[in-house]
Scaffold this motif. Structure first.
Motif, PDB file in Angstrom:
ATOM      1  N   ILE A 160      16.408  17.935  11.451  1.00  0.00           N
ATOM      2  CA  ILE A 160      16.976  17.256  11.684  1.00  0.00           C
ATOM      3  C   ILE A 160      16.961  16.221  13.108  1.00  0.00           C
ATOM      4  CG2 ILE A 160      19.496  16.405  12.028  1.00  0.00           C
ATOM      5  CD1 ILE A 160      19.971  19.215  10.452  1.00  0.00           C
ATOM      6  N   VAL A 161      16.374  17.236  14.608  1.00  0.00           N
ATOM      7  CA  VAL A 161      15.862  16.746  15.323  1.00  0.00           C
ATOM      8  C   VAL A 161      14.891  16.946  15.610  1.00  0.00           C
ATOM      9  CG1 VAL A 161      16.626  16.588  17.699  1.00  0.00           C
ATOM     10  CG2 VAL A 161      18.547  17.220  15.906  1.00  0.00           C
TER      11      VAL A 161
ATOM     12  N   ALA B  20      13.707  18.913  18.825  1.00  0.00           N
ATOM     13  CA  ALA B  20      14.552  19.911  19.144  1.00  0.00           C
ATOM     14  C   ALA B  20      13.134  20.276  19.892  1.00  0.00           C
ATOM     15  CB  ALA B  20      15.336  20.576  17.974  1.00  0.00           C
TER      16      ALA B  20
ATOM     17  N   ASP C 267      24.489  15.439   9.356  1.00  0.00           N
ATOM     18  CA  ASP C 267      22.918  15.472  10.852  1.00  0.00           C
ATOM     19  C   ASP C 267      23.113  14.347  11.332  1.00  0.00           C
ATOM     20  OD1 ASP C 267      21.913  16.706   8.984  1.00  0.00           O
ATOM     21  OD2 ASP C 267      20.644  15.393   8.055  1.00  0.00           O
ATOM     22  N   ASP C 268      24.254  13.293  11.681  1.00  0.00           N
ATOM     23  CA  ASP C 268      24.228  12.743  12.217  1.00  0.00           C
ATOM     24  C   ASP C 268      24.805  12.816  13.816  1.00  0.00           C
ATOM     25  OD1 ASP C 268      23.045   9.582  11.135  1.00  0.00           O
ATOM     26  OD2 ASP C 268      25.134   9.520  10.432  1.00  0.00           O
TER      27      ASP C 268
ATOM     28  N   ARG D 237      22.417  15.435  16.113  1.00  0.00           N
ATOM     29  CA  ARG D 237      21.364  14.283  16.094  1.00  0.00           C
ATOM     30  C   ARG D 237      22.551  13.963  17.447  1.00  0.00           C
ATOM     31  NH1 ARG D 237      17.925  12.917  11.364  1.00  0.00           N
ATOM     32  NH2 ARG D 237      19.998  11.701  11.007  1.00  0.00           N
TER      33      ARG D 237
ATOM     34  N   HIS E  37      23.112  16.036  20.473  1.00  0.00           N
ATOM     35  CA  HIS E  37      21.644  16.751  21.214  1.00  0.00           C
ATOM     36  C   HIS E  37      21.565  16.059  22.168  1.00  0.00           C
ATOM     37  CE1 HIS E  37      18.143  18.403  20.766  1.00  0.00           C
ATOM     38  NE2 HIS E  37      17.992  19.638  20.846  1.00  0.00           N
ATOM     39  N   ASP E  38      21.493  14.251  21.506  1.00  0.00           N
ATOM     40  CA  ASP E  38      20.559  13.144  22.577  1.00  0.00           C
ATOM     41  C   ASP E  38      22.584  13.735  24.032  1.00  0.00           C
ATOM     42  OD1 ASP E  38      18.492  12.566  21.256  1.00  0.00           O
ATOM     43  OD2 ASP E  38      19.729  11.358  20.251  1.00  0.00           O
TER      44      ASP E  38
ATOM     45  N   GLY F 253      16.738  17.119  24.112  1.00  0.00           N
ATOM     46  CA  GLY F 253      15.532  17.254  23.207  1.00  0.00           C
ATOM     47  C   GLY F 253      14.192  17.575  24.594  1.00  0.00           C
TER      48      GLY F 253
END
Lengths: 426, 426
Positions: B186-187, B190, B400-401, B404, B407-408, B413
């Protein structure tokens, strides 16, 4: 209330449908008021598929691991059978050979049963459950490793459990209605045998009748377990194996039946020095390769008397065809030591045997047997006799004719044609 | 000389070729001077095939027999793996869970390990052999029946053996290079995590990270077994799970990573009387059906103060999606007793969680988390927090959005793209 041990082979439990049919049959026995212990083989081709996997990972898999692998087969069939029985409303519990107390030697792939301690089975029966036991497997008394019993192992498991539990009968379910005076596929009017002694059954099994394995009959005779051979595809009466020939009335029919075997090969050792120890050395060599031999024939020595030269002789013996290469290799290694000339291997042989009580005391039996073969144009290559058997080796292509000729000569046929169930080869 | 426990899942031993590759990897560890114990799952789809057979013979197979059946799967893979190792010239012996001394409760299908008595494994190691052990299975201490450990059972077997043998490390081989700050599928950027504490790994597993099962991490933490998560398709370093968060230096990065879960469903009980005991009755009912629930949310009561009428409230909870029908049926049966209005079932939900040390003492973390979701247009349906975690339930299509965005927002990342091995889903 009787205690019944039933054994079902791989073709009887080949798929879910057949497993459900077998479950119904087992429940019928329970409904009839019996305690029931069931021994089951692996489903259909499972064992072959597992062997194939083994050879994909290793050309020569170790016996311990091969036994671990193959015993997964019965684990699957026995659990499924227990589920199918539970689904009919009866309590059933499956047990591995080890859990059922089948203690064996530690020779992987061909272990022998040393003892059976069926405490858990007894407990299950006492609680009203049907016990399902994996055939063909046990646990080594010494190493505690899982073992398999080799060919005919599930039949032997069934008889061993029947003996240990003092069962009233051990029912072996197969694809024929029991024992016949000859193979009905070769002799259409072969007569069904209702009851047969252990000795007769032993000779039939040793001579190639596939309905029961030799080991299982030996075990049954030793522990006096009555075996009931029946078809899992019909409700016909089958054949009871019980009693000794000594108990037979004198009026008992002399001849039991005709057996045949096309699974053997013949090795001939040509021009062996005719001196003490040569034969011993030969058969020590074969035994050292762990091969069971069957018939042995030694010709008259061809040495010239007075020629101050050691005589020479040919020795032939028969053995399972599959063991041929190993036996040939083993004998080749001792050629110089024994001093024979050459080895011949013949796998186009067949064996026909006549089994019955009192052969020795009725010398006309053998003569009539050889006469029938001569009339049918069958050439005899080797002869072997016992108190209740006469066997000959002939060309494999002559074997069916030989069986029919002998069966006719001794008037063994019945008035009805035997039923052969199609497509049920084990 | 170190003692290493390795665990390989079903996809790592899916066929003869993969079994041979795994054998080489195991032999490498032995050659490096280690004592090696290997835990192995059933080959590829074996378990599903056996389950399918079971349902062909019975709609509701009994747990005891289902466990007997399923354990045939590891029996096959472990024997084949031992053969493949022997073929490379190393001694290997396979052991069932029972033989390896894995003693469990007697709850079939989801037994728990009570004790491990690894005498036979120790003996095999002392003789220089590699021990191969069936994962996922054991033997009931009370009934002596064969049991299975349920989901993630093989990982738990490996950790339990590592604990019992005081192994230096328990290596869990999987289809990814270890633990990442988010699912690399997904990312894409990662970041790989080299080392992680038991607590962080527990939260990640509880929140849907599939790389390790919760039970196995719990067991490892309790017995202080270091777990090394590695890929069976590469020689990369993987992730070490060890140590406590208390031991972390204060400078340690606050956030561990983002986990997501799409295996859950949400049940809402509409208009429950807002009185003592209602919630208790609801969750007693669900627990009685042996269902693990995850998040629980109760809304503010909608009762009118002073209206002399009992208030009403809605209660929502999440649970494994597969348990949905059973939970709904159980709750329906107590509708009259509890007096709720209706039940809603929603299986289009997803959960995203942020895991990291010291969330409580850094209130800005949750705010930043919710802000990132808002900015990505993700609507939050339920919220739950712990000392080291904040989780929300959202639409599964937004999941999923959401991953992400979070995570951002937390700058998790790395500079390299994570490697995802194609077609290696477990």
């Amino acid at each position: 209330m009787a205690l019944v041990v039933q054994k079902y082979g791989g073709s009887s439990v080949a798929d879910a449908e057949r497993i459900k049919r077998v479950a119904e049959r087992i429940v019928d026995a329970r409904k009839a008021g019996n305690d029931v212990v069931v021994v089951v083989s692996a489903m259909g081709d499972t064992t072959d598929e597992l062997l194939d996997l083994a050879h994909q990972v290793s050309p020569l898999p170790a016996g311990r691991e091969l036994d671990m692998l193959l015993t997964a087969g019965e684990r699957i069939s026995m659990a499924l059978l227990a589920m199918a029985i539970q689904n009919l409303g009866y309590e059933a519990r499956s047990y591995t050979g080890s859990q059922a107390g089948v203690l064996t030697t530690s020779v992987h792939g061909r272990a022998r049963i040393i003892d059976v301690t069926p405490g858990r089975l007894r407990g299950a029966l006492d609680e009203g459950a049907i016990a399902i036991v994996a055939g063909f497997q046990g646990v080594s008394q010494d190493t505690k490793d899982i073992t398999t019993l080799g060919r005919g192992g599930s039949d032997t498991t069934a008889v061993a459990l029947a003996a240990a539990l003092s069962a009233d009968v051990c029912e072996i379910y197969t694809d024929v209605d029991g024992v016949f005076t000859a193979d009905p596929r070769i002799v259409p009017n072969a007569r069904h045998i209702k009851q047969i002694t252990y000795e007769e059954m032993l000779e039939l099994a040793a001579c190639g009748a596939k309905v029961l394995m030799l080991r299982c009959v030996e075990y049954a005779r030793r522990f006096k377990v009555p075996i009931h051979v029946r078809s899992s595809y019909s409700h016909n009466t089958g054949t009871i194996v019980t009693g000794s020939m000594e108990d037979l009335p004198v009026e008992q029919a002399l001849i039991t039946g005709v057996a045949h075997d096309r699974s053997e090969a013949k090795i001939t050792i040509v021009s062996v020095p005719d001196e003490p120890g040569a034969a011993a050395k030969i058969f020590e060599t074969v035994a050292g390769a762990e091969i069971d031999i069957d018939m042995i024939v030694q010709n008259v020595s061809t040495g010239q008397p007075g020629a101050h030269q050691t005589g020479r002789t040919d020795i032939s013996f028969t053995l399972p065809r599959a063991d041929g290469p190993v036996a040939m290799a083993a004998l080749n290694r001792v050629q110089a030591e024994i001093g024979f000339e050459t080895l011949l291997f013949d796998d186009h042989v067949g064996k026909v045997s006549l089994i019955g009580a009192g052969m020795r005391s009725h010398p006309g039996v053998a003569a009539k047997f050889f006469g029938a073969l001569a009339e049918a144009g069958v050439n005899i290559e080797m002869i072997s006799t016992s108190e209740i058997r006469v066997s000959v080796v002939c060309r494999d292509t002559d074997l069916d004719d030989a069986v029919r000729a002998v069966h006719d000569a001794f008037d063994l046929g019945g008035s009805e044609e035997a039923v052969v169930y199609a497509g049920t080869g084990r």
